[in-house]
Motif scaffolding. Structure first.
Motif, PDB file in Angstrom:
ATOM      1  N   PHE B  20      17.787   7.433  20.042  1.00 53.17           N
ATOM      2  CA  PHE B  20      17.693   6.605  18.471  1.00 53.17           C
ATOM      3  C   PHE B  20      18.887   5.873  18.327  1.00 53.17           C
ATOM      4  CE2 PHE B  20      16.545  11.580  18.130  1.00 53.17           C
ATOM      5  CZ  PHE B  20      15.421  11.222  17.424  1.00 53.17           C
ATOM      6  N   PRO B  44      20.173  25.304  22.293  1.00 54.50           N
ATOM      7  CA  PRO B  44      20.814  25.330  21.201  1.00 54.50           C
ATOM      8  C   PRO B  44      20.477  24.235  20.099  1.00 54.50           C
ATOM      9  CG  PRO B  44      22.023  24.609  23.059  1.00 54.50           C
ATOM     10  CD  PRO B  44      20.813  25.146  23.442  1.00 54.50           C
ATOM     11  N   SER B  45      20.482  24.205  18.726  1.00 51.50           N
ATOM     12  CA  SER B  45      20.332  23.231  17.791  1.00 51.50           C
ATOM     13  C   SER B  45      21.092  22.125  18.236  1.00 51.50           C
ATOM     14  CB  SER B  45      20.636  24.099  16.411  1.00 51.50           C
ATOM     15  OG  SER B  45      20.098  22.784  15.569  1.00 51.50           O
ATOM     16  N   GLY B  46      19.824  21.130  18.151  1.00 53.47           N
ATOM     17  CA  GLY B  46      20.527  19.630  18.217  1.00 53.47           C
ATOM     18  C   GLY B  46      20.468  19.184  19.753  1.00 53.47           C
ATOM     19  N   CYS B  47      19.839  19.917  20.418  1.00 52.56           N
ATOM     20  CA  CYS B  47      20.104  19.417  21.834  1.00 52.56           C
ATOM     21  C   CYS B  47      18.677  18.696  22.377  1.00 52.56           C
ATOM     22  CB  CYS B  47      19.716  20.807  22.687  1.00 52.56           C
ATOM     23  SG  CYS B  47      18.260  21.793  22.900  1.00 52.56           S
ATOM     24  N   GLY B  48      17.963  18.238  21.517  1.00 54.25           N
ATOM     25  CA  GLY B  48      17.035  17.151  21.540  1.00 54.25           C
ATOM     26  C   GLY B  48      15.564  17.930  22.023  1.00 54.25           C
ATOM     27  N   GLN B  98       7.724  21.448  12.374  1.00 55.43           N
ATOM     28  CA  GLN B  98       8.450  22.680  12.191  1.00 55.43           C
ATOM     29  C   GLN B  98       8.214  22.950  10.506  1.00 55.43           C
ATOM     30  OE1 GLN B  98      12.373  21.895  13.289  1.00 55.43           O
ATOM     31  NE2 GLN B  98      13.298  23.644  12.331  1.00 55.43           N
ATOM     32  N   GLU B 180       8.611  24.996  16.718  1.00 57.17           N
ATOM     33  CA  GLU B 180       9.088  25.931  15.769  1.00 57.17           C
ATOM     34  C   GLU B 180       8.182  26.216  14.570  1.00 57.17           C
ATOM     35  OE1 GLU B 180      13.148  26.221  14.422  1.00 57.17           O
ATOM     36  OE2 GLU B 180      13.581  24.364  15.892  1.00 57.17           O
ATOM     37  N   HIS B 211      13.285  29.119  18.521  1.00 56.13           N
ATOM     38  CA  HIS B 211      14.661  29.645  18.410  1.00 56.13           C
ATOM     39  C   HIS B 211      14.627  31.160  18.932  1.00 56.13           C
ATOM     40  CE1 HIS B 211      17.404  26.266  18.057  1.00 56.13           C
ATOM     41  NE2 HIS B 211      16.513  25.731  16.953  1.00 56.13           N
TER      42      HIS B 211
END
Ligand SMILES: Nc1ncnc2c1ncn2[C@@H]1O[C@H](COP(=O)(O)OP(=O)(O)OP(=O)(O)O)[C@@H](O)[C@H]1O
Ligand SMILES: [Mg+2]
Lengths: 304, 258
Positions: B20, B44-48, B98, B180, B211
């Motif tokens: 990005f 984990p959240s935000g890991c791509g 999502q 998700e 998740h």
């Protein structure tokens, strides 16, 4: 002590705000009242036949509004027919095709068009647009679409088409800036939903941007109409100011606003003055209704 | 049970990277996906994970300033090749997002069949037939069969998500990406979607970000574990969840990290 002070401050603010609001409302009612009063002789003399009478003859002191209602509606509708697609395309180009940094500048430039004074448009229209219509556009329309009554007869440059063109340029900024803010509201996930199903950009625009924006675009158009109906200066300079009803767009005509601007200064009989005021009242009513209409569309749009 | 590792490879990522602007969100992922399998992506959240998934059907590039490098091979052909038509790629690699995103101005029926309409199919009987089949697959048919003409957005969040799944199935893509898909659903709807995935696995290849560890362990054949744009581990889910090779993976699935 401090408490007391803040209380008086609040009270003062309240009175000031209330007074200002009341003054504005009183002014609006006052204008309507004066208009009705001034138009009363013409209303009494003509009543509703005023609306349907084709004759506007100050020499014989006979007045009918139909040519002006016709001129106003036709110039505004033709202007909308031209301005709406152009505005939607400009808004799409700005929101969907230009990178953000450039799009802001282009959007600003388009909006600046709205800041150009009406008289400047009028002059530009007289010197460039009218000759262009006479020498290029009218002959072109005549050769290709001359079988339609709309494009028959001679063009003198000045007339309905020229006035409508200038009007359309003047309302493009209004319509396109509303369309732009509507298109910007379309969430990215809607566009992605469309792309993910295998749409081309064109299909994405139809599916995710235009179809949910129909009512928003309509309200933008009605707001543009409001502006076109009341526009005076530029139209007066370009429409030819003759109270005729013709099927040809090349023909001169007059609008409600243009006849008022032209004749109020040398109207010498009381009925003439009063008839102009009756026209003013009608114009006010029409623009008021079209604004009201736009607002209800906006409301139903923001709800749905 | 046939050996999953022998199944034909349908989709491969090769040194796939995504940015990005200057932010490097996906850092060189190489992995292959076998036909008719379910592949989970955890991390984990935000890991791509979402970004990676969005590179697989070239949706990532629609974000201003976003770009990618590397290759994604669909049946051996690089979808990032200049000669490839991106529209065709997206028809063959479907996606469920999502957040449920039905088209707000369209009825339930129109939402399901819009993909077919885009392909030029307009015969009403075909559309109705496909709509029923897909809505049944997405476990939504019984709830909507009497109101196919109401707006898609009049449904509940979970129903909307199943509607979006039906919409994605309607174009019959060999590969289905799901980001998700059950995060907004109640346990019953989630169970229905999981059942659905087991069903569609007979025809499609599914790549799903989740998740929910139990979900990944329950339904997937393969699992990849992502951290900070890197793929730490990829393998049979049975192995990853019982006997991971990497310490980081073990910590994550046992809840000690992330
Ligand atoms: N539109 C964007 N512009 C800039 N950075 C972004 C954008 N979208 C995501 N990112 C960044 O890219 C990284 C990866 O995001 P991504 O959405 O792929 O994570 P994720 O693994 O799917 O997380 P989650 O589990 O929370 O959904 C994050 O650090 C995020 O901040
Ligand atoms: Mg995500």
């Amino acid at each position: 002590m401090i408490k007391l002070k803040s209380k008086t401050q609040d009270a003062l603010l309240f009175y000031v705000l209330r007074t200002i609001s009341l003054v504005v409302i009183a002014l609006l009612l006052g204008i309507i009242f004066v208009l009705i009063q001034a138009a009363w002789p013409a209303i009494k003399a003509g009543g509703l036949t005023f609306l349907f009478s084709k004759e506007w003859n100050p020499v014989e002191d006979r007045y009918g509004a139909l040519p002006f209602i016709f001129g106003t509606l036709v110039t505004s509708l033709v202007a909308l027919l031209i301005a709406t697609p152009v505005s939607v395309l400009i808004a799409l180009f700005i929101t969907e095709y230009l990178p953000k940094s450039i799009s802001r500048i282009v959007a600003l430039l388009v909006e600046m068009v709205a800041a150009i004074p009406s008289i400047v448009f009028g002059l530009w229209g007289v010197f460039y647009l009218a000759p262009f219509v006479k020498k290029v556009l009218a002959p072109l329309l005549k050769t290709h679409l001359g079988f339609l009554p709309l494009f028959q007869g001679p063009s003198f440059g000045i007339g309905i088409l020229t006035a409508a063109l200038i009007l359309s340029i003047m309302i493009v900024p209004t319509i396109s800036s509303i369309c732009r803010s509507i298109f910007e509201l379309v969430p990215a996930h809607q566009k992605e939903a469309s792309y993910a199903l295998g749409s081309t950009k064109y299909e994405m625009i139809k599916l995710a941007i235009l179809s949910p924006s129909v009512s928003g675009i309509s309200s933008a158009v009605v707001l543009g109409l409001g502006r076109a109906l009341g526009e005076t200066m530029a139209v007066t300079m370009l429409i030819g100011n003759s109270p005729v009803i013709s099927s040809s767009l090349f023909s001169p005509a007059a609008t409600m606003a243009s006849v008022m601007a032209n004749e109020y200064a040398d109207a010498n009989t009381p009925l003439h003055i009063s008839s102009l005021c009756y026209l003013a009242l009608l114009l006010f009513l029409i623009t008021f209704l079209s604004n009201l209409f736009a607002r209800t569309i906006v409301k139903s749009f923001s709800k749905g | 049970m046939p050996n999953l590792n022998d199944a034909k490879v349908i989709l491969e990522a090769k040194k796939l990277e995504a940015w990005f602007g200057d932010f490097h969100a996906v850092k060189g992922i190489t992995v292959d996906y076998r036909e008719k399998t379910i592949n989970a992506i955890i991390g984990p959240s935000g890991c791509g994970k979402s970004t990676y998934l969005r590179c697989l059907n070239r949706i990532h590039e629609e974000i201003e300033g976003a770009r990618t490098a590397g290759e994604v091979l669909l049946e051996g052909k690089n979808i990032y090749d200049k000669k490839v038509d991106v529209v065709d790629v997206r028809r063959r690699i479907g996606m469920v997002f999502q957040k449920p995103n039905p088209f707000p101005s369209m009825s339930i029926l129109d939402n399901v069949v819009i993909g077919l309409r885009l392909q030029g199919i307009s015969k009403r009987s075909t559309l109705l037939e496909t709509a029923e089949v897909c809505l049944r697959k997405a476990a939504l048919w019984d709830e909507v069969k009497d109101k196919l003409n109401s707006l898609g957005t009049s449904l509940s969040g979970g129903q909307q998500q199943r509607l979006c799944i039906a919409r994605a199935l309607a174009v019959n893509p060999p590969v289905l990406l799901m980001d998700e898909p059950t995060s907004a659903l109640d346990p019953i709807a989630t169970a229905k979607i999981e059942e659905l995935m087991n069903e569609i696995k007979k025809e499609y290849t599914v790549i799903i970000v989740t998740h929910n560890m139990q979900q990944a362990a329950r339904i997937s054949d393969f699992t990849s574990f992502f951290v900070y744009g890197n793929m730490i581990e990829h393998g049979l889910s049975a192995d990853i969840f019982t006997n991971p090779k990497e310490k980081q993976t073990e910590d994550y699935i046992s809840g000690r990290f992330g």
